[in-house]
Design a protein around this motif. Structure first.
Motif, PDB file in Angstrom:
ATOM      1  N   UNK A 129       8.307  -2.801 -11.612  1.00 48.24           N
ATOM      2  CA  UNK A 129       7.405  -2.356 -10.547  1.00 48.24           C
ATOM      3  C   UNK A 129       6.005  -2.909 -10.768  1.00 48.24           C
ATOM      4  N   UNK A 130       5.498  -2.794 -11.981  1.00 49.06           N
ATOM      5  CA  UNK A 130       4.144  -3.276 -12.276  1.00 49.06           C
ATOM      6  C   UNK A 130       4.024  -4.767 -11.990  1.00 49.06           C
ATOM      7  N   UNK A 131       5.038  -5.526 -12.361  1.00 48.54           N
ATOM      8  CA  UNK A 131       5.008  -6.966 -12.151  1.00 48.54           C
ATOM      9  C   UNK A 131       5.034  -7.311 -10.670  1.00 48.54           C
ATOM     10  N   UNK A 132       5.893  -6.627  -9.910  1.00 49.53           N
ATOM     11  CA  UNK A 132       6.006  -6.930  -8.482  1.00 49.53           C
ATOM     12  C   UNK A 132       4.726  -6.544  -7.730  1.00 49.53           C
ATOM     13  N   UNK A 133       4.130  -5.422  -8.085  1.00 47.48           N
ATOM     14  CA  UNK A 133       2.889  -5.023  -7.416  1.00 47.48           C
ATOM     15  C   UNK A 133       1.750  -5.969  -7.774  1.00 47.48           C
ATOM     16  N   UNK A 134       1.744  -6.446  -9.002  1.00 46.19           N
ATOM     17  CA  UNK A 134       0.720  -7.409  -9.406  1.00 46.19           C
ATOM     18  C   UNK A 134       0.880  -8.716  -8.633  1.00 46.19           C
ATOM     19  N   UNK A 135       2.104  -9.187  -8.494  1.00 44.50           N
ATOM     20  CA  UNK A 135       2.360 -10.424  -7.745  1.00 44.50           C
ATOM     21  C   UNK A 135       1.994 -10.254  -6.269  1.00 44.50           C
ATOM     22  N   UNK A 136       2.268  -9.073  -5.738  1.00 46.87           N
ATOM     23  CA  UNK A 136       2.051  -8.833  -4.303  1.00 46.87           C
ATOM     24  C   UNK A 136       0.596  -8.556  -3.962  1.00 46.87           C
ATOM     25  N   UNK A 137      -0.267  -8.423  -4.958  1.00 51.60           N
ATOM     26  CA  UNK A 137      -1.673  -8.141  -4.687  1.00 51.60           C
ATOM     27  C   UNK A 137      -2.300  -9.211  -3.800  1.00 51.60           C
TER      28      UNK A 137
ATOM     29  N   UNK B  22      17.582  -0.392   2.739  1.00 44.39           N
ATOM     30  CA  UNK B  22      18.064   0.400   1.600  1.00 44.39           C
ATOM     31  C   UNK B  22      17.917  -0.353   0.284  1.00 44.39           C
ATOM     32  N   UNK B  23      17.649   0.410  -0.762  1.00 45.22           N
ATOM     33  CA  UNK B  23      17.387  -0.150  -2.081  1.00 45.22           C
ATOM     34  C   UNK B  23      18.567  -0.944  -2.640  1.00 45.22           C
TER      35      UNK B  23
ATOM     36  N   UNK C 241       0.811  -1.211   0.000  1.00 42.80           N
ATOM     37  CA  UNK C 241       0.000   0.000   0.000  1.00 42.80           C
ATOM     38  C   UNK C 241       0.850   1.269   0.000  1.00 42.80           C
ATOM     39  N   UNK C 242       2.059   1.197   0.586  1.00 45.67           N
ATOM     40  CA  UNK C 242       2.989   2.329   0.437  1.00 45.67           C
ATOM     41  C   UNK C 242       3.272   2.549  -1.039  1.00 45.67           C
ATOM     42  N   UNK C 243       3.567   1.477  -1.751  1.00 48.45           N
ATOM     43  CA  UNK C 243       3.878   1.598  -3.177  1.00 48.45           C
ATOM     44  C   UNK C 243       2.686   2.125  -3.972  1.00 48.45           C
TER      45      UNK C 243
ATOM     46  N   UNK D 285      11.319   1.334  -4.277  1.00 51.84           N
ATOM     47  CA  UNK D 285      11.862   0.679  -3.082  1.00 51.84           C
ATOM     48  C   UNK D 285      10.864  -0.307  -2.463  1.00 51.84           C
ATOM     49  N   UNK D 286       9.599   0.078  -2.183  1.00 42.08           N
ATOM     50  CA  UNK D 286       8.679  -0.919  -1.634  1.00 42.08           C
ATOM     51  C   UNK D 286       8.393  -2.061  -2.607  1.00 42.08           C
ATOM     52  N   UNK D 287       8.401  -1.780  -3.908  1.00 43.86           N
ATOM     53  CA  UNK D 287       8.197  -2.857  -4.874  1.00 43.86           C
ATOM     54  C   UNK D 287       9.340  -3.870  -4.788  1.00 43.86           C
ATOM     55  N   UNK D 288      10.557  -3.372  -4.633  1.00 42.93           N
ATOM     56  CA  UNK D 288      11.711  -4.270  -4.503  1.00 42.93           C
ATOM     57  C   UNK D 288      11.667  -4.998  -3.163  1.00 42.93           C
ATOM     58  N   UNK D 289      11.152  -4.323  -2.138  1.00 45.21           N
ATOM     59  CA  UNK D 289      10.974  -4.982  -0.840  1.00 45.21           C
ATOM     60  C   UNK D 289      10.012  -6.149  -0.964  1.00 45.21           C
ATOM     61  N   UNK D 290       8.947  -5.975  -1.733  1.00 45.72           N
ATOM     62  CA  UNK D 290       7.996  -7.061  -1.951  1.00 45.72           C
ATOM     63  C   UNK D 290       8.657  -8.225  -2.683  1.00 45.72           C
ATOM     64  N   UNK D 291       9.551  -7.927  -3.606  1.00 41.85           N
ATOM     65  CA  UNK D 291      10.326  -8.984  -4.269  1.00 41.85           C
ATOM     66  C   UNK D 291      11.181  -9.722  -3.242  1.00 41.85           C
TER      67      UNK D 291
END
Length: 265
Positions: free
Chosen positions: A226-234, A182-183, A142-144, A162-168
């Motif tokens: 980013x789009x891919x990571x946010x989609x996976x993290x949904x 850190x990123x 949700x931050x992302x 950064x949050x998208x990479x954190x989700x990865x």
């Protein structure tokens, strides 16, 4: 312990040290942990980035017995250079047990103004035992998404990246809920493709020497990442909500009481 890189302005660092000492004297508190947050600690500062010092403090035991408790936040004057404020340990622990990822990030900041290493290690052990990966993942998702809605500059793209990479990182480390802050370390500790890794490095280097990155778009490879990571993290949004367990609350109470005794002897 202290870990302040030479890249930080020594005059600014001295003022932060003075503010932390002033907080302890004026409020009668102990400060076992004081770090840099924000873009400098996240690994992508600009030449004009301000300084975001965050700290955890503990009041004297009697303060926690009052019917009229004091605020659980201490702030110092905010200006264009300094943003120095902290949370009471009780507030920090309650938030962490309820799924807020901020405290874990503070404990893993690469920039430490002053810190009790034992306090940090015990706090990290607590979070490792009680952290809810679902809540942590939802927090970063949700931050992302909020930052994505607000994104108007290339500079702000980092606040999505950064949050998208954190989700990865969370996806690739299924046994941990405490990702790096850190990123660069997030990228290093994940199997992101080389083209993504190189694009992140290039963008960080540009930001480090540019006061304003402008309103241009991020590189396509990073937008797709980013789009891919946010989609996976949904899927984090589909997890059933739950509060902290009785065991987690008991562990948090034990930790708080133990640190209160150690820090106020």
């Amino acid at each position: 312990m202290r870990n302040v890189p030479d890249s930080l302005d020594p005059t600014v660092v001295a003022e932060i040290d003075a503010r932390l000492a002033g907080v302890q004297a004026a409020h009668g508190v102990a400060v076992p942990w004081a770090i840099e947050s924000g873009s400098r600690a996240w690994g992508f500062p600009s030449p004009d980035s301000d300084y975001d010092c965050r700290f955890v403090y503990v009041r004297q035991p009697d303060a926690y017995l009052s019917l009229w408790p004091e605020r659980d936040v201490i702030e110092t004057p905010l200006d264009a250079v300094f943003d120095v404020n902290g949370w009471d340990l009780g507030k920090a622990v309650r938030l962490a047990v309820n799924g807020n990822a901020t405290v874990g990030e503070w404990l893993r900041s690469p920039i430490v103004y002053s810190g009790d290493e034992g306090f940090r290690d015990r706090a990290l052990a607590l979070l490792a035992a009680v952290a809810d990966r679902g809540r942590i993942g939802r927090h970063h998702l949700h931050v992302a998404l909020r930052q994505q809605e607000r994104q108007t500059t290339l500079k702000r793209f980092f606040y999505v990246l950064r949050p998208a990479t954190t989700l990865r990182w969370l996806r690739e480390h299924p046994d941990s809920a405490l990702p790096p802050m850190d990123l660069p370390t997030l990228v290093q500790e994940t199997s992101v493709p080389t083209r993504v890794r190189d694009a992140v490095t290039d963008l960080i280097e540009v930001k480090a020497v540019t006061r304003e990155l402008g309103t241009g778009s991020a590189p396509d490879v990073l937008e797709r990442f980013v789009a891919d990571e946010l989609d996976r993290a949904a899927a984090f949004d589909d997890l059933p909500p739950r509060g902290p367990s009785d065991e987690a609350r008991a562990r948090a109470d034990d930790f708080f009481r133990g640190e209160l005794a150690r820090l106020t002897r």
